[in-house]
Motif scaffolding. Structure first.
Motif, PDB file in Angstrom:
ATOM      1  N   UNK A 256     -34.398 -30.666 -24.815  1.00 10.20           N
ATOM      2  CA  UNK A 256     -33.388 -31.663 -24.451  1.00 10.20           C
ATOM      3  C   UNK A 256     -32.925 -32.441 -25.673  1.00 10.20           C
ATOM      4  N   UNK A 257     -33.846 -32.748 -26.552  1.00  8.61           N
ATOM      5  CA  UNK A 257     -33.483 -33.509 -27.741  1.00  8.61           C
ATOM      6  C   UNK A 257     -32.614 -32.678 -28.682  1.00  8.61           C
ATOM      7  N   UNK A 258     -32.951 -31.396 -28.817  1.00 10.70           N
ATOM      8  CA  UNK A 258     -32.185 -30.536 -29.730  1.00 10.70           C
ATOM      9  C   UNK A 258     -30.780 -30.251 -29.198  1.00 10.70           C
ATOM     10  N   UNK A 259     -30.607 -30.240 -27.867  1.00 10.36           N
ATOM     11  CA  UNK A 259     -29.287 -29.969 -27.313  1.00 10.36           C
ATOM     12  C   UNK A 259     -28.305 -31.117 -27.537  1.00 10.36           C
ATOM     13  N   UNK A 260     -28.815 -32.286 -27.822  1.00 10.83           N
ATOM     14  CA  UNK A 260     -27.932 -33.425 -28.016  1.00 10.83           C
ATOM     15  C   UNK A 260     -27.098 -33.294 -29.296  1.00 10.83           C
ATOM     16  N   UNK A 261     -27.649 -32.689 -30.303  1.00 11.93           N
ATOM     17  CA  UNK A 261     -26.931 -32.566 -31.585  1.00 11.93           C
ATOM     18  C   UNK A 261     -25.660 -31.737 -31.453  1.00 11.93           C
ATOM     19  N   UNK A 262     -25.709 -30.500 -30.902  1.00 12.23           N
ATOM     20  CA  UNK A 262     -24.450 -29.747 -30.759  1.00 12.23           C
ATOM     21  C   UNK A 262     -23.471 -30.413 -29.804  1.00 12.23           C
ATOM     22  N   UNK A 263     -23.976 -31.127 -28.764  1.00  5.32           N
ATOM     23  CA  UNK A 263     -23.074 -31.842 -27.867  1.00  5.32           C
ATOM     24  C   UNK A 263     -22.350 -32.965 -28.601  1.00  5.32           C
ATOM     25  N   UNK A 264     -23.054 -33.659 -29.449  1.00  6.34           N
ATOM     26  CA  UNK A 264     -22.419 -34.732 -30.230  1.00  6.34           C
ATOM     27  C   UNK A 264     -21.337 -34.164 -31.131  1.00  6.34           C
ATOM     28  N   UNK A 265     -21.639 -33.029 -31.788  1.00  9.59           N
ATOM     29  CA  UNK A 265     -20.634 -32.403 -32.657  1.00  9.59           C
ATOM     30  C   UNK A 265     -19.441 -31.903 -31.835  1.00  9.59           C
ATOM     31  N   UNK A 266     -19.705 -31.389 -30.603  1.00 10.78           N
ATOM     32  CA  UNK A 266     -18.620 -30.908 -29.743  1.00 10.78           C
ATOM     33  C   UNK A 266     -17.682 -32.060 -29.364  1.00 10.78           C
ATOM     34  N   UNK A 267     -18.258 -33.215 -29.028  1.00 14.88           N
ATOM     35  CA  UNK A 267     -17.419 -34.352 -28.647  1.00 14.88           C
ATOM     36  C   UNK A 267     -16.637 -34.900 -29.852  1.00 14.88           C
ATOM     37  N   UNK A 268     -17.258 -34.839 -31.029  1.00 16.20           N
ATOM     38  CA  UNK A 268     -16.534 -35.272 -32.246  1.00 16.20           C
ATOM     39  C   UNK A 268     -15.361 -34.328 -32.524  1.00 16.20           C
ATOM     40  N   UNK A 289     -16.541 -32.470 -19.278  1.00 14.32           N
ATOM     41  CA  UNK A 289     -17.717 -31.617 -19.074  1.00 14.32           C
ATOM     42  C   UNK A 289     -18.784 -31.888 -20.118  1.00 14.32           C
ATOM     43  N   UNK A 290     -18.355 -32.206 -21.342  1.00 17.92           N
ATOM     44  CA  UNK A 290     -19.329 -32.530 -22.383  1.00 17.92           C
ATOM     45  C   UNK A 290     -20.082 -33.816 -22.044  1.00 17.92           C
ATOM     46  N   UNK A 291     -19.341 -34.803 -21.508  1.00 16.24           N
ATOM     47  CA  UNK A 291     -19.993 -36.037 -21.089  1.00 16.24           C
ATOM     48  C   UNK A 291     -21.004 -35.782 -19.964  1.00 16.24           C
ATOM     49  N   UNK A 292     -20.590 -34.943 -19.010  1.00  8.78           N
ATOM     50  CA  UNK A 292     -21.507 -34.643 -17.914  1.00  8.78           C
ATOM     51  C   UNK A 292     -22.744 -33.901 -18.417  1.00  8.78           C
ATOM     52  N   UNK A 293     -22.539 -32.956 -19.316  1.00 10.21           N
ATOM     53  CA  UNK A 293     -23.674 -32.227 -19.881  1.00 10.21           C
ATOM     54  C   UNK A 293     -24.585 -33.165 -20.666  1.00 10.21           C
ATOM     55  N   UNK A 294     -24.010 -34.091 -21.382  1.00  8.64           N
ATOM     56  CA  UNK A 294     -24.817 -35.049 -22.136  1.00  8.64           C
ATOM     57  C   UNK A 294     -25.611 -35.951 -21.192  1.00  8.64           C
ATOM     58  N   UNK A 295     -25.016 -36.294 -20.050  1.00  3.85           N
ATOM     59  CA  UNK A 295     -25.721 -37.106 -19.057  1.00  3.85           C
ATOM     60  C   UNK A 295     -26.910 -36.335 -18.483  1.00  3.85           C
ATOM     61  N   UNK A 296     -26.684 -35.044 -18.204  1.00  2.00           N
ATOM     62  CA  UNK A 296     -27.789 -34.214 -17.707  1.00  2.00           C
ATOM     63  C   UNK A 296     -28.919 -34.150 -18.717  1.00  2.00           C
ATOM     64  N   UNK A 297     -28.577 -33.905 -19.958  1.00  2.00           N
ATOM     65  CA  UNK A 297     -29.605 -33.803 -21.000  1.00  2.00           C
ATOM     66  C   UNK A 297     -30.332 -35.128 -21.159  1.00  2.00           C
ATOM     67  N   UNK A 298     -29.566 -36.227 -21.046  1.00  2.00           N
ATOM     68  CA  UNK A 298     -30.197 -37.541 -21.137  1.00  2.00           C
ATOM     69  C   UNK A 298     -31.205 -37.758 -20.019  1.00  2.00           C
ATOM     70  N   UNK A 299     -30.859 -37.348 -18.796  1.00  2.00           N
ATOM     71  CA  UNK A 299     -31.795 -37.493 -17.688  1.00  2.00           C
ATOM     72  C   UNK A 299     -33.004 -36.577 -17.853  1.00  2.00           C
TER      73      UNK A 299
END
Length: 463
Positions: A256-268, A289-299
């Motif tokens: 979950x922690x590692x997935x946050x990095x590519x999501x952050x780059x995708x949103x940028x 969809x990126x926001x929703x995916x980030x919310x899932x990963x956060x949970x």
């Protein structure tokens, strides 16, 4: 010499069995030697006294040459006894060497009948024996010479001594049973205690594991060889399960922690594209969809953080310290939304577990009820058969009956607007169920009497 310690369970059972059998064997073998009703040798000190009596009689009748007169004198002086002390003074009897009784008295009396029986039971006339008949003891034969004839003399006396203890036992089955129970009960109690202690330790350890406490117990590796081996295997199992659970939870946390990095780059990248090309439905959909995916990963990350070592970190706390503040905050939040939230008093009980998980699980259920309830939310807590039962009900749209059993699945979203409007990820109830199950509890969903959804959580109390 120090006896070897018996570490085997079967060894202890066999030791107690053979000890009991040895005691019974000793009692059975010693009974004939202690039973005065069995003909046996006359003790040496008693035999000496009997010979003195024989010598006294022989000296008194030494000058008599007629056997008939000698027998009559013998009966008058030695056989009848003193009238006032007839039962206390020993009586003397004569017989020929072939066993014929010589007496001028009535030979049908009890004493003569017992004498005849005693004469026939004596195996060797050369060895004086004694035997008890009721309370009458007979001893003989003693060789005596009267009127130049070789005869046998017998002595009868009243037996005033109490019967030996073992004789009483074997004569009275109830007393024998009580004696056997008195001897065997301590041994059986000790055996039951020796068997129950390791079993109880193993039971307590199994209860701790059932509650989610995966801790080793060194005391399990003590006692007999069988229980020591079982305890060692149990500790190894607990250690292995503990490592597996911790490893899986850390793996989930790392992913979950590692997935946050590519999501952050995708949103940028999406933000840069929007700045260069302007707003477009496609870029907006990607960002949503990126926001929703980030919310899932956060949970998921929050779930993994709560679960890591939660099966090891356990505390015993009152129920009020866990949820009192949460209920107050929920009531205030419901009032701000124009809804009514009522709750019963928190029972004065304690629970054992991870406080963060317990607080998060109940808070999640309450906030869902506030979110979906239209006007009223009802929370009730009560103790039921060593369990704390928590029921949260709302008057919202509820969940279709066919989907109630699926709402606890991760990422599951019901087909009604109850979940779509919230934009939830479908992990909230999965996280709640995981927390409840880790505490050996139960969680169920059903239709509420208010018209919406009813969530019932059942948690075991700390004993």
């Amino acid at each position: 010499m120090k006896l070897p310690k018996i570490n085997s369970l079967y060894g202890r059972i066999f030791a107690i069995f053979w000890t009991t059998m040895l005691l019974v064997l000793i009692a059975v073998l010693s009974l004939p030697h202690l039973d005065p009703r069995v003909a046996r040798d006359v003790p040496s000190d008693t035999l000496t006294k009997l010979y003195k009596v024989r010598d006294k009689v022989q000296n008194r009748l030494e000058g008599e040459t007629d056997l008939s007169r000698a027998i009559m004198t013998f009966d008058n002086q030695f056989s009848r006894g003193n009238n006032h002390r007839k039962n206390e003074v020993p009586r003397l009897f004569l017989s020929e060497q072939d066993g014929t009784i010589l007496s001028t008295q009535d030979r049908d009396s009890f004493k003569f009948r017992t004498l005849q029986n005693f004469i026939t039971s004596v195996e060797s006339p050369d060895t004086p024996m004694q035997k008890l008949y009721g309370k009458y003891m007979l001893a003989g034969p003693l060789p005596i010479t009267l009127a130049d004839q070789e005869l046998h003399m017998y002595i009868g006396m009243r037996w005033n001594q109490p019967p030996p203890f073992l004789i009483n036992l074997f004569d009275k089955p109830l007393q024998l049973l009580l004696a056997v129970m008195a001897v065997s009960t301590p041994l059986l109690l000790w055996l039951a205690w020796a068997l129950s202690q390791p079993a109880r330790r193993l039971e307590r350890a199994a209860r701790r594991v059932a509650k989610g406490e995966f801790t080793e117990d060194p005391e399990l590796e003590t006692g007999t060889a069988e229980f020591k081996q079982a305890g060692s295997s149990f500790n190894q199992m607990v250690l292995a399960v503990n490592q597996i659970i911790s490893g899986q939870q850390r793996l989930l946390s790392d992913i979950s922690h590692e997935l946050r990095s590519p999501l952050t780059r995708l949103r940028m990248a999406t933000a840069l594209a929007t700045r260069k090309q302007g707003e477009s439905p496609e870029l907006k959909r990607i960002d949503t969809e990126a926001q929703r995916l980030e919310q899932m990963i956060g949970e998921l990350l929050e779930l993994s953080r709560m679960n890591i070592d939660s099966h090891v970190t356990r505390e015993t706390q009152p129920a009020s310290s866990l949820w009192e503040e949460i209920l107050d905050d929920a009531q205030f939040e419901a009032e701000q939304r124009g809804k009514q939230l009522t709750y019963s008093d928190i029972p004065d009980v304690t629970l054992s577990g991870n406080p963060k998980l317990l607080m998060s699980a109940i808070e999640n259920i309450i906030r869902n009820a506030i979110c979906y309830g239209q006007n009223k939310i009802d929370i009730e807590m009560q103790v039921e058969q060593q369990h704390l039962l928590i029921c949260v009900e709302d008057d919202g749209p509820g969940v279709p009956e066919e989907e109630i059993n699926d709402i606890f699945r991760p990422f599951y979203r019901v087909s009604t607007a109850r979940d779509r409007e919230s934009g939830g990820t479908g992990l909230g109830l999965a996280i709640t169920q995981s927390a409840v199950l880790q505490h050996n509890g139960e969680i169920t969903a059903s239709r509420s009497k208010l018209g919406g959804l009813k969530m019932a959580v059942k948690l075991p109390l700390s004993l």
